[in-house]
Design an enzyme around this catalytic site. Structure first.
Site, mmCIF file in Angstrom:
data_model
loop_
_atom_site.group_PDB
_atom_site.id
_atom_site.type_symbol
_atom_site.label_atom_id
_atom_site.label_comp_id
_atom_site.label_asym_id
_atom_site.label_seq_id
_atom_site.Cartn_x
_atom_site.Cartn_y
_atom_site.Cartn_z
ATOM 1 C CD GLU A 107 -3.280 0.572 2.034
ATOM 2 O OE1 GLU A 107 -4.300 -0.050 1.732
ATOM 3 O OE2 GLU A 107 -3.085 1.029 3.171
ATOM 4 C CG HIS A 155 7.094 -29.493 2.885
ATOM 5 N ND1 HIS A 155 7.695 -30.703 2.605
ATOM 6 C CD2 HIS A 155 7.798 -28.946 3.897
ATOM 7 C CE1 HIS A 155 8.699 -30.892 3.452
ATOM 8 N NE2 HIS A 155 8.785 -29.841 4.242
ATOM 9 C CE LYS A 212 -11.801 1.992 1.689
ATOM 10 N NZ LYS A 212 -11.211 2.958 2.579
HETATM 11 O O1 LIG Z 1 -8.667 2.484 10.023
HETATM 12 P P1 LIG Z 1 -9.621 2.621 8.919
HETATM 13 O O2 LIG Z 1 -9.924 4.062 8.588
HETATM 14 O O3 LIG Z 1 -10.886 1.843 9.161
HETATM 15 O O4 LIG Z 1 -8.959 2.059 7.627
HETATM 16 C C1 LIG Z 1 -8.680 0.713 7.423
HETATM 17 C C2 LIG Z 1 -7.968 0.557 6.096
HETATM 18 O O5 LIG Z 1 -8.840 1.109 5.114
HETATM 19 C C3 LIG Z 1 -8.356 1.221 3.786
HETATM 20 O O6 LIG Z 1 -8.336 0.007 3.167
HETATM 21 C C4 LIG Z 1 -7.008 1.874 3.703
HETATM 22 O O7 LIG Z 1 -6.512 1.738 2.404
HETATM 23 C C5 LIG Z 1 -6.059 1.252 4.680
HETATM 24 O O8 LIG Z 1 -4.850 1.968 4.670
HETATM 25 C C6 LIG Z 1 -6.644 1.291 6.069
HETATM 26 O O9 LIG Z 1 -5.742 0.725 6.969
#
Ligand SMILES: O=P(O)(O)OC[C@H]1O[C@H](O)[C@H](O)[C@@H](O)[C@@H]1O
Length: 531
Positions: free
Chosen positions: A322, A351, A455
């Site tokens: 990331e 394995h 998303k």
């Molecule tokens: O901590 P949050 O805001 O719920 O985010 C959780 C995750 O969400 C996304 O996938 C971001 O790309 C991540 O970098 C992050 O760790």
């Protein structure tokens, strides 16, 4: 190179710190002196970038943020007194909270003390805590810990079933920096509903770690949760393990969090040295750059020869991929950077896929993680003169040699033991190596614009689902997929409609599909009223 020459190369490049007892061997990466010389100007920039970052520069320009995870274990370096005090007091608050939970001072309304912890989060709000739990938690920790790191209903059911009647003495920790990540929100809602179904109040069991003012923060405040720990905007999710995100669950499990911070702090001192051959994070990132030709041409295979470290590669997957997997560099050029990371543990993986590593497509470099002490206490001999641990050690060396003989490069990190200091130091080593690599390749390691696309697409699928259901409810009879998609206002999304309706029908959510699922054009969808 013959054995004597390799041994000399090993000694020439060996980095070792007696304080931490950690060694780094990059002798099996086939770079030469001219490569190191060619990297010198890039490292001068990387060291300067790092100094600016640690001094409080806006090192994440796209989001206009400072990048402060290195201050978490050296608060005196934070750029203002307010920040210093906030870091120190938050660590104290975490320790005090864990003591109150362990001592029963803070207890649930329905039991004398908390017995279990359900930790809900995803990505940077889960991978570090999961790795540390596996590496360091005792077999019988003060709180038995369970993770919900997905929106999979069956996975959630399994956690709730494994807690069983102890739900009444379960502490629920919800971690989300943004406070709006759907997987985490769904997990929290499901657990809250499970409490309600058993007649238990949720708020006195619930703790939030989240950004101030987030959706989660507002919910926790309005419902009067047991505690809320705010998150700083200058800590990224994937570098938050040594913030309250990682420290609170670790402390609740009885893990020595000060030891983790001390180990990271010690490694930070070692990785601030502005000389390539005396700085393990520089040596590591230089080796990555060599293997990948600075363009991600090879994958990083992480092979810890220790069961308790098998989640390291999953943790590093997010930290590295990331951070480094970026379309554009800092000047806006399209570069498609990144390094793919995978691995589980040795010797188990020998394995599974080491056959391909040794003989197949040479598109990787390996990182062996060796742990010197086999176990607490003596080991029995499995055969005269050999223990199970001797085998583990032998398999590591054997695989390292076998790969090298066939032109496959590797790095070896040797740890004295798996303890809080070492785990903190390893986290800090990789955090710094990723920071350096980002400078070497001129990218922003601290944002993740690519995650948003998936998303948004998921959100539009859920909107389409609601439209399809409305269309079916108001239809006078069964409709073909093309017709239901058109009636939902999405005539071009027949494939998405098919996938959504198939899922709703499989879960008896009111949609009935008649026809052949293997021939979607034959399908007719209708709405069946409940009851
Ligand atoms: O901590 P949050 O805001 O719920 O985010 C959780 C995750 O969400 C996304 O996938 C971001 O790309 C991540 O970098 C992050 O760790």
């Amino acid at each position: 190179m013959d054995k004597a020459a390799l041994w000399q190369r090993y000694q020439d490049w060996l980095w070792y710190d007696a304080g931490l007892g950690i060694a780094l061997d990059i002798s099996r990466m086939r770079f030469d002196r001219s490569f190191v010389t060619s990297m010198q100007p890039k490292f001068e920039r990387a060291f300067a970038d790092m100094q600016a970052l640690e001094g409080g520069a806006i090192a994440n320009p796209d989001e206009g943020r400072m990048v402060g995870h290195y201050w978490l274990r050296a608060p005196e370096l934070a750029p203002s007194d307010n920040l210093k005090q906030a870091i120190v007091s938050r660590i104290e608050k975490v320790k005090a909270f864990a003591l109150q939970i362990h001592g029963g001072e803070l207890c649930p309304p329905e039991a004398e003390s908390f017995s279990d912890l359900i930790s809900i989060g995803i990505g940077g709000s889960a991978l570090g805590p999961e790795f540390v739990e596996q590496a360091l938690a005792a077999v019988n920790p003060p709180l038995h810990t369970h993770f919900i790191d997905n929106t999979d209903p069956a996975g959630i059911d399994k956690v709730i079933a494994s807690v069983g009647d102890r739900l009444k003495s379960t502490l629920v920790l919800v971690t989300s920096k943004s406070g709006g990540t759907p997987e985490t929100y769904n997990g929290m809602m499901e657990v809250q509903l499970a409490f309600a179904a058993r007649g238990l109040s949720f708020a006195p069991h619930a703790v939030a770690i989240t950004g101030e003012g987030s959706k989660l923060h507002r919910k926790a405040t309005s419902e009067g949760w047991l505690a809320t720990f705010p998150m700083y905007d200058w800590i990224g999710g994937r570098t938050s393990e040594l913030s309250v995100v990682g420290l609170l669950p670790a402390a609740l499990q009885g893990i020595d969090i000060q030891g983790m911070l001390d180990g990271a702090r010690a490694m930070d001192v070692l990785t601030r040295v502005p000389l390539i051959n005396r700085n393990p994070a520089a040596l590591l990132s230089m080796s990555w750059y060599y293997a990948c030709n600075g363009k991600g041409e090879k994958d990083m295979v992480v092979l810890p020869y220790k069961d308790s470290l098998s989640l390291l590669s999953r943790y590093l997957q997010q930290l590295v991929m990331e951070s480094l997997g970026k379309e554009s560099d800092l000047d806006g050029n399209i570069v498609h950077q990144g390094i793919a990371v995978y691995g589980n543990k040795g010797s188990t993986d020998q394995h599974a896929y080491v056959q391909q590593l040794r003989e197949g497509v040479p598109n990787f470099f390996a990182t062996f993680i060796e742990v010197l002490v086999d176990r607490v206490g003596d080991s029995p001999e499995i055969e005269p003169g050999a223990t199970a641990g001797d085998y583990l050690s032998g398999f590591l060396q054997g695989t390292r040699s076998a790969l090298y003989e066939n032109g496959r490069d590797s790095i070896t990190i040797t740890l004295p033991d798996v303890n809080p200091q070492v785990v903190g130091a390893i986290l800090a080593l990789y955090e710094r190596a990723v920071s350096f690599y980002a400078s070497l390749t001129n990218i922003n390691a601290y944002h993740q614009p690519g995650v948003e696309a998936g998303k948004k697409a998921a959100a539009s699928i859920l909107t389409l689902q609601k439209q399809l259901v409305e269309a079916l409810k108001s239809a006078s009879g069964p409709l073909s997929l093309a017709k239901v998609a058109a009636a939902a206002g999405a005539p071009d999304d027949v494939e998405a409609a098919y996938i959504i309706l198939r899922h709703l029908s499989a879960n008896e959510r009111g949609v009935v599909l008649e026809g052949d699922l293997g021939k979607p054009s034959t399908l007719r969808a209708s709405w069946q009223n409940e009851g």
